[in-house]
Structure formats: structure tokens, C-alpha cells
Design an enzyme around this catalytic site. Structure first.
Site, mmCIF file in Angstrom:
data_model
loop_
_atom_site.group_PDB
_atom_site.id
_atom_site.type_symbol
_atom_site.label_atom_id
_atom_site.label_comp_id
_atom_site.label_asym_id
_atom_site.label_seq_id
_atom_site.Cartn_x
_atom_site.Cartn_y
_atom_site.Cartn_z
ATOM 1 N N GLU A 237 0.836 -1.194 0.000
ATOM 2 C CA GLU A 237 0.000 0.000 0.000
ATOM 3 C C GLU A 237 0.877 1.253 0.000
ATOM 4 O OE1 GLU A 237 -4.132 -1.339 1.927
ATOM 5 O OE2 GLU A 237 -2.600 -0.952 3.413
ATOM 6 N N CYS B 287 3.475 8.504 1.255
ATOM 7 C CA CYS B 287 3.948 7.565 2.274
ATOM 8 C C CYS B 287 4.223 6.232 1.571
ATOM 9 C CB CYS B 287 2.856 7.425 3.337
ATOM 10 S SG CYS B 287 3.284 6.313 4.659
ATOM 11 N N CYS C 185 6.206 -7.006 7.999
ATOM 12 C CA CYS C 185 7.283 -6.478 8.847
ATOM 13 C C CYS C 185 7.691 -7.575 9.816
ATOM 14 C CB CYS C 185 6.779 -5.248 9.608
ATOM 15 S SG CYS C 185 8.071 -4.401 10.531
ATOM 16 N N CYS D 199 5.333 -4.771 16.281
ATOM 17 C CA CYS D 199 4.954 -3.815 17.327
ATOM 18 C C CYS D 199 3.473 -4.059 17.625
ATOM 19 C CB CYS D 199 5.176 -2.380 16.861
ATOM 20 S SG CYS D 199 6.902 -2.077 16.437
ATOM 21 N N CYS E 283 0.549 -1.931 15.959
ATOM 22 C CA CYS E 283 0.626 -1.660 14.522
ATOM 23 C C CYS E 283 -0.002 -2.794 13.706
ATOM 24 C CB CYS E 283 2.100 -1.488 14.128
ATOM 25 S SG CYS E 283 2.345 -1.345 12.352
ATOM 26 N N CYS F 117 -1.816 6.122 9.786
ATOM 27 C CA CYS F 117 -0.600 5.488 10.322
ATOM 28 C C CYS F 117 -0.934 4.173 10.991
ATOM 29 C CB CYS F 117 0.021 6.337 11.429
ATOM 30 S SG CYS F 117 0.602 7.899 10.920
#
Ligand code: SAH
Ligand code: SF4
Length: 407
Positions: A126, A139, A146, A150, A153, A385
């Protein structure tokens, strides 16, 4: 009578014989994202005469990054035989748009499909465009998924699938500029494109999409060299921000080798809290992270570090923590970006109350640090975010073998 071979050379209309000894292009090779030397090698492999190669590379660079050409047909000043030869060697790019969503606030999110690498499957990433009054920020993602998980997230809930290549990172910028009509049109000077301050819709790039950019360092560095190249996309390195969750040993290299702005996903001021929120903290605790920030090359009031701090109700948002934050970053030219937590399905946290966020911001502000609260953008299309996540899944070795056998 004019010398025919000279005339042919001047018009660029020389016959092109593909080099018989050309090596097959490596997997993932494409024109977007290649260095000038790599483009020269591709031209040679396509049989372009050596005396033309420098000129062809300059022309390709211009078509790819100033005009945003998506087909060889558009490259009208490259002689037809050379275009045909080049198109037979390598694709221009590989991104395919799967979906475009436009938020009520003008934010746009694109789901982009990229080809399979090795025995993997095609993947999706994305990319988000955030228009503001005086700038437009793109962005960009650096990985599919990942490794860092975290807890607040959404990307962290997706297993790491693979690193993006330099070309795939650059292509997100090229793709977005094409979709936004942000490339100069034929006959139009570069500065004529309508848009914010810089004359461009995309004036800033942030490496804040999916993935940890410092775990894909070489590709991110190569990509940003192209994005900031003055003869192409021309984004100033002062308008590129790399955000890291704190890969301490690589932070110095970001300043020394890439010379872009740095953002640190801090999110907590005590190791026990940060260990929980950003598990990488167990490896590189806060004190080490702060040392790396103090030694960041080029740090000054004009080039401050941004500390990102997600506001999680009852977890990291007390006035005492705001004061500890100020003490922690003392002496570092910095601004604190407070990010209201953006929820996602099944997320285990709540966003702090507005009053709490304001009180936190006031404490930081009174200590002399800018503390803007980041307005959530594109929440309605899940583009804010930490909300990015694609359906791409890591394929186990067993699944890969099964898929190959089925083929
Ligand atoms: N992996 C890098 C780059 C991603 S940047 C990093 O972590 O810095 C994305 C930013 O959004 C990071 O600061 C991240 O911590 C923050 N973020 C992640 N999930 C979020 C959420 N649900 N709400 C608000 N911010 C979040
Ligand atoms: Fe990865 Fe950054 Fe999300 Fe952490 S916040 S899981 S490092 S993308």
C-alpha cells in the site's frame, strides 16, 4: 550529398543488433530503479551502439523520471529500432494497480501488486498520498509485512513476506505521480505543474508505509538516490523522511550515506513499556537509541529529528511520561509528533482521550519542543498510520513446493 551514415546517426536511426552474448537480466530487473550504469548495461545488452549509450541513458532517465513515461512508444526522441530493442530486454516497471481509494479528506490509498520473486507469489503493498495545504506527502512502503511485530501496529500483525527491491520502492513514487497527473506534459516546463509550494502534488516522501526501512537498507538507499536525483524526480533530501522503530546500528549510516531526515518511532520513555510496544527495544534499549540520535550526522535546528509518539490510553500518556520525554531528548534538536492511535480490527489498545493528548502536548510544548498532534488522515479508507496491511501472506516452503508441483 550528405553522408548517409552520419545522417542516420544524427537522426538516431541506426540499426540495432542485440548483443549475442547478452546475459539474461537478473530477476526483478526493470528500468525504473536501475542506476545509470545499470541502464547503460541494459542498453548494451539490447545492442545499442556504444557511442549512443550515454545519450540513450540520459533520454531514458528523462522519460522515466521527468515525463513519467509508461510505454516505450512515448519516448519519441529515441529512435524506433532502439526502442524496439530496449522493450525486448526489460520492462519499464512492474507495478499494477489493484485498487484506488479516495478518502473524504482527499487522502488516496493505492493497493499495488508486484510480481512474484523466486518461488514466492505476487505480493501487494500500500502507498498513501496525503494532500495538505502547503505540501503533498507520499507515504511509501519498504517491505511487504514487517518482522518487528509492534503490538499497536496493523502491519506488525502481517508476517514478513519480502523486502521490496529498489525499483519497487522508486516505482511507488513514479506510480503515484502518474496517477496524480504530477509529471510534466509534453511542451510543458517542469515547474508548470499545478500543486503545492514546490509546484508539485508530491513535495515530500516519507518512508512510513509498510515495513522497517532499515531492515532493507541497501534497497531503500538506492531508491532514495534515484528519488532525489536532480535530473529526474528531484525531491530534495530535506523533503525525504525515513522512519525507524530504532535499528540502532544502522541509524548513523542513514545520515552519513543517505542524508535524509530521520524520524524515530519512540512511543514510550520507559524500557519496560517500550519493550512491550516495540519489541525491538529489548535488543536496542532507549539509552542506546538516544545515543544514536545525539550522534546523527547533520543534526541541527534546521534538521531536527522527529520523535513519533503514539497516544495509547493508560499505557504511555501520563503527564509524568510527558515530562520524562522532555528530559530524555534534552539537547537533541527535535520535534515530537503525537499520533492519536488509529484502531484496526482486533487491536488491543484505545486512543487516549483528547484532553489527555492536549495536556501531554502542552507539557512538551512548554519545554520548548514543537509537539504537533498528527491529524489522522484517510481513516475512512484505512490509510492512517499503522493501518496499512495487505493480504499478502508468507508462503511456507511446503506451500511453495506444492504450488510449483501443481504448476
Ligand atoms: N517501521 C517503521 C516505519 C513505519 S512508520 C517505524 O515503525 O518507524 C509508521 C508510523 O506509524 C510509526 O511511527 C508507527 O509506530 C506508527 N504506527 C503504527 N501503528 C499505528 C497505529 N495503529 N496508530 C498510530 N500510529 C501507528
Ligand atoms: Fe513494523 Fe514499524 Fe509497524 Fe513496528 S510500527 S510493526 S517496525 S511497520
Amino acid at each position: 550529398m550528405a553522408n548517409l551514415s552520419l545522417l542516420k546517426r544524427r537522426t538516431g536511426d541506426t540499426a540495432v543488433t542485440p548483443a549475442v552474448t547478452a546475459m539474461p537480466a537478473p530477476e526483478g530487473a526493470q528500468l525504473i530503479g536501475a542506476t545509470r550504469d545499470e541502464l547503460a548495461a541494459h542498453c548494451a545488452a539490447a545492442g545499442i551502439p556504444s557511442h549512443q549509450i550515454k545519450m540513450r541513458v540520459a533520454q531514458l532517465w528523462h522519460w522515466l523520471y521527468v515525463r513519467g513515461a509508461s510505454s516505450f512508444d512515448e519516448m519519441t526522441n529515441i529512435a524506433a529500432p532502439a526502442r524496439t530493442a530496449l522493450s525486448g530486454t526489460l520492462p519499464i516497471g512492474s507495478a499494477e494497480m489493484v485498487e484506488e481509494q479516495i478518502s473524504t479528506d482527499g487522502t488516496r490509498k493505492w493497493l499495488i501488486r508486484l510480481p512474484a520473486r523466486g518461488a514466492g507469489r505476487p505480493v501487494e503493498v500500500e502507498t498513501v498520498y496525503i494532500p495538505e495545504e502547503n505540501r503533498g506527502t507520499l507515504c511509501v512502503s519498504s517491505q511487504v509485512g514487517c518482522t518487528l511485530a509492534c503490538t499497536f501496529c496493523h502491519t506488525g500483525t502481517q508476517r514478513m513476506v519480502r523486502n521490496l527491491t529498489a525499483g519497487e520502492i522508486v516505482e511507488q513514487v513514479v506510480f503515484a505521480r502518474r496517477r496524480l497527473g504530477d509529471f510534466a506534459k509534453p511542451g510543458e516546463a517542469e515547474g508548470d505543474v499545478a500543486g503545492p509550494a514546490t509546484g508539485r502534488m508530491i513535495s515530500n516522501v516519507v518512508l512510513m508505509g509498510m515495513g522497517e526501512p532499515l531492515y532493507n537498507y541497501d534497497n531503500v538507499k538506492a531508491a532514495m538516490a534515484i528519488v532525489s536525483d536532480g535530473e529526474g524526480l528531484s525531491l530534495s533530501r530535506r523533503r525525504i523522511t525515513l522512519s525507524t522503530s530504532g535499528v540502532v546500528p544502522t541509524i548513523h549510516r542513514v545520515g552519513a550515506e543517505m542524508n535524509v531526515l530521520l524520524a524515530i518511532s519512540l512511543h514510550a520513555v520507559r524500557d519496560e513499556t517500550r519493550d512491550e510496544l516495540v519489541p525491538l527495544n529489548k535488543k536496542y534499549p532507549i539509552a542506546q537509541l538516544m545515543d544514536a540520535c545525539r550522534n546523527y550526522p547533520g543534526l541541527s535546528n534546521a534538521r531536527r529529528i522527529t520523535f513519533e509518539y503514539v497516544m495509547l490510553k493508560g499505557i504511555n500518556d501520563s503527564p509524568a511520561e510527558a515530562r520524562e520525554l522532555v528530559a530524555l531528548i534534552r539537547g537533541i534538536p527535535a520535534k515530537i509528533n503525537l499520533i492519536p492511535f488509529n484502531p484496526w480490527p482486533g487491536s488491543p489498545y484505545e486512543c487516549s482521550d483528547w484532553d489527555t493528548i492536549e495536556e501531554f502536548a502542552d507539557i512538551v510544548n512548554r519545554a520548548g519542543y514543537a509537539s504537533p498532534v498528527r491529524t489522522p488522515r484517510g481513516q475512512d479508507i484505512f490509510a492512517a498510520c499503522g493501518q496499512l496491511r495487505s493480504a499478502s501472506q508468507k508462503v511456507s516452503a511446503r506451500e511453495q513446493r506444492a504450488a510449483l508441483a501443481a504448476e
